[in-house]
Enzyme design. Structure first.
Site, PDB file in Angstrom:
ATOM      1  N   GLU A  47       0.801  -1.232   0.000  1.00 28.42           N
ATOM      2  CA  GLU A  47       0.000   0.000   0.000  1.00 28.42           C
ATOM      3  C   GLU A  47       0.832   1.280   0.000  1.00 28.42           C
ATOM      4  O   GLU A  47       0.700   2.114   0.905  1.00 28.42           O
ATOM      5  CB  GLU A  47      -0.934   0.017   1.206  1.00 28.42           C
ATOM      6  CG  GLU A  47      -1.973  -1.073   1.183  1.00 28.42           C
ATOM      7  CD  GLU A  47      -2.969  -0.964   2.329  1.00 28.42           C
ATOM      8  OE1 GLU A  47      -2.810  -0.098   3.204  1.00 28.42           O
ATOM      9  OE2 GLU A  47      -3.938  -1.743   2.340  1.00 28.42           O
ATOM     10  N   GLU A  78      -5.662  -8.646   1.523  1.00 24.96           N
ATOM     11  CA  GLU A  78      -6.296  -8.235   2.784  1.00 24.96           C
ATOM     12  C   GLU A  78      -7.772  -7.944   2.520  1.00 24.96           C
ATOM     13  O   GLU A  78      -8.111  -7.286   1.536  1.00 24.96           O
ATOM     14  CB  GLU A  78      -5.708  -6.931   3.340  1.00 24.96           C
ATOM     15  CG  GLU A  78      -4.365  -7.037   3.994  1.00 24.96           C
ATOM     16  CD  GLU A  78      -3.885  -5.692   4.575  1.00 24.96           C
ATOM     17  OE1 GLU A  78      -4.737  -4.835   4.924  1.00 24.96           O
ATOM     18  OE2 GLU A  78      -2.669  -5.506   4.651  1.00 24.96           O
TER      19      GLU A  78
HETATM   20  C1  BGP Z   1      -4.481  -1.712   5.676  1.00 20.87           C
HETATM   21  C2  BGP Z   1      -3.109  -2.049   6.217  1.00 20.87           C
HETATM   22  C3  BGP Z   1      -3.130  -3.016   7.360  1.00 20.87           C
HETATM   23  C4  BGP Z   1      -4.278  -2.809   8.332  1.00 20.87           C
HETATM   24  C5  BGP Z   1      -5.603  -2.526   7.626  1.00 20.87           C
HETATM   25  C6  BGP Z   1      -6.712  -2.077   8.557  1.00 20.87           C
HETATM   26  O1  BGP Z   1      -4.430  -0.483   5.015  1.00 20.87           O
HETATM   27  O2  BGP Z   1      -2.307  -2.618   5.177  1.00 20.87           O
HETATM   28  O3  BGP Z   1      -1.885  -2.999   7.982  1.00 20.87           O
HETATM   29  O4  BGP Z   1      -3.974  -1.955   9.329  1.00 20.87           O
HETATM   30  O5  BGP Z   1      -5.457  -1.532   6.634  1.00 20.87           O
HETATM   31  O6  BGP Z   1      -6.525  -0.742   8.871  1.00 20.87           O
HETATM   32  P1  BGP Z   1      -6.929  -0.073  10.247  1.00 20.87           P
HETATM   33  O7  BGP Z   1      -6.174  -0.836  11.267  1.00 20.87           O
HETATM   34  O8  BGP Z   1      -6.515   1.338  10.111  1.00 20.87           O
HETATM   35  O9  BGP Z   1      -8.393  -0.225  10.351  1.00 20.87           O
END
Ligand code: BGP
Length: 479
Positions: A167, A379
């Site tokens: 990302e 993810e």
């Molecule tokens: C993505 C990241 C992850 C994770 C996820 C959820 O952007 O790659 O590392 O954190 O988001 O995000 P958050 O924890 O801000 O809800």
């Protein structure tokens, strides 16, 4: 619910990262990362949480891998902490750091779980930030490639799936436009584009090196893809969507998958005086890496609505919701081009993220039509406040519903001809959210941890854990 039976080789997985799960942030010779430094300043994260504890994966990896195996998990996607293996970011190798990842990789293989490694998930060695400003300097490209070489050579024959950079669109936006991630710079557009150019070069070089050293490995980059929908059929909003895609999606995806910047977007950025110098050699390298890239890693959480934004309208920096109080997020956008209001047709999570399973199907179709590359959903998950109930269990039916709908969307996309290699739930266990503390939980396994960072780290599988086990056992037929 009846789903589509996916191929036996489909990789049902779960994801996590070093900073968010390992803890042990100064143990066994690990160097500091920019996140260790950034989060140590009070007021920057929810509840002033930092990565000292994570969810203690550094010490509990074995218990977690056992739980994964019990669930029938096919792939575990995690990131390596660059400063754990190279405390100064370059040069001296920390053997204890390598030994930890040996245990995780070999532990996966011993349990029949395919390991997938992300080389860079935001925890840059602080030493490189101090030495030359980290990603702002082209020196970081060479240091990243040297680190990638170390990893490829060390794990040759043991790790077949690799992600170069996670990302870039998210951490550079937060790092150089909104000051919410390290290095906490605000409204530095020119630097933002320069840093991204350096990252593209780092990705391309690391990917090509990986393909040379590990010809059988599959290597990609992961991208936070939030497809854009025009607010309505007002042509101004249709154009706002195009502008959004050029600057928020294609800026990265076109370089990764087609080997060049999007033409209209580049014209605009150049006109703003913000375009970095791009040589013919850079573009040739991008094209070579794009041809060699095996898959697009897609991190999907939500779609976006695009509406025309007047020149004095919404800015890229608003008030993000990091407290879980629904409705507190402000609308952001690019003045004169687009803004992203809420979608009136869809519900949102407590953190104001739109819930849109169809958007994942839409994303897979868009990527397939534009790039014709395989996709790996690296993810996808739901952040929610979870509670242990009176029976001691965590009944997260809302998460099951979310995942069921999103997996059905992936299966639909596959049925329509998209080539999807695998799907990872974010996340296997609850973990530390970069900005949102421990309240915003994503795991299939509950972890007793909280903002005071004094929890026991005890693991308890949630209802969603057992549900995902049955999805995997049926190759996606039983949803
Ligand atoms: C993505 C990241 C992850 C994770 C996820 C959820 O952007 O790659 O590392 O954190 O988001 O995000 P958050 O924890 O801000 O809800």
């Amino acid at each position: 619910m009846e789903g589509k039976q996916m191929d036996k080789n489909f990789l049902w997985g779960c994801s996590s990262t070093a900073y968010q799960s390992e803890g042990a942030s100064a143990e066994d010779g690990k160097g500091a990362s920019v996140w260790d430094t950034f989060a140590s300043v009070p007021g920057r994260t929810f509840g002033n949480t930092d990565g000292r504890v994570g969810v203690d994966f550094y010490h509990r990896w074995e218990e977690d891998l056992d739980l994964m195996a019990k669930m029938g998990l096919k792939l575990f996607h995690f990131s390596v902490s660059w400063p754990r293996v190279l405390p100064e970011g370059r040069g001296r190798v920390n053997e204890a750091g390598l030994a930890f990842y040996d245990k995780v990789v070999d532990g996966c293989r011993a349990r029949g779980i395919e390991p997938m490694i992300t080389l860079y998930h935001w925890d840059l060695p602080q030493a490189l930030e101090d030495a030359y400003g980290g990603w702002e300097s082209p020196q970081c490209i060479d240091d990243f490639v040297a680190y990638a070489r170390l990893m490829y050579e060390h794990f040759k024959g043991r790790v077949n799936y690799w992600i170069t950079i996670n990302e870039a669109n998210i951490f550079t936006r937060f790092g150089w436009l909104t000051a919410m991630h390290p290095p906490a710079k605000f409204d530095q557009k020119k630097l933002f584009f320069q840093v991204n150019h350096n990252l593209f070069l780092a990705h391309a070089k690391a990917l090509l090196l990986g393909k040379k050293l590990l010809p059988d490995a599959k290597i990609g980059a992961s991208f936070a893809y939030g497809p854009g929908y025009a607010f309505d059929c007002d042509p101004r909003n249709a154009e706002a969507r195009q502008n959004f895609d050029e600057l928020e999606n294609y800026w990265w995806l076109d370089v990764y998958c087609m080997g060049d910047y999007p033409l209209v977007g580049e014209h605009y950025v150049r006109g703003q005086g913000e375009m970095p110098d791009v040589s013919d050699a850079d573009r040739a390298l991008f094209r070579q890496a794009a041809d060699a890239m095996d898959f697009i890693g897609v991190n999907y959480y939500h779609s976006n609505v695009c509406e025309f934004n007047p020149p004095d309208g919404a800015m890229p920096f608003g008030y993000p919701n990091i407290t879980g109080a629904k409705g507190t997020e402000t609308v952001t956008g690019m003045p004169g081009l687009y803004k992203n209001p809420p979608n009136p047709y869809l519900h949102r999570t407590n953190w104001d993220w739109t819930i849109d399973a169809t958007g994942l199907k839409y994303a897979c179709r868009e990527l397939t039509s534009r790039y014709r590359k395989p996709i790996f959903i690296t993810e996808n998950g739901l952040g929610h406040l979870d509670h242990r109930e009176e029976d001691g269990k965590i009944h997260d039916g809302y998460r099951v519903k979310f995942l069921r709908q999103h997996i059905a969307a992936v299966e639909d996309a596959a049925r329509m001809g998209c080539d999807i290699l695998g799907y990872c739930v974010w996340a296997f266990t609850d973990l530390l959210s970069w900005l949102n503390g421990y309240r915003k939980r994503y795991g299939l396994v509950y972890v007793d941890q909280n903002e005071s960072m004094n929890g026991t780290n005890r693991r308890t599988p949630k209802d969603s854990y057992y549900w995902y086990a049955s999805v995997i056992a049926s190759d996606g037929r039983v949803l």
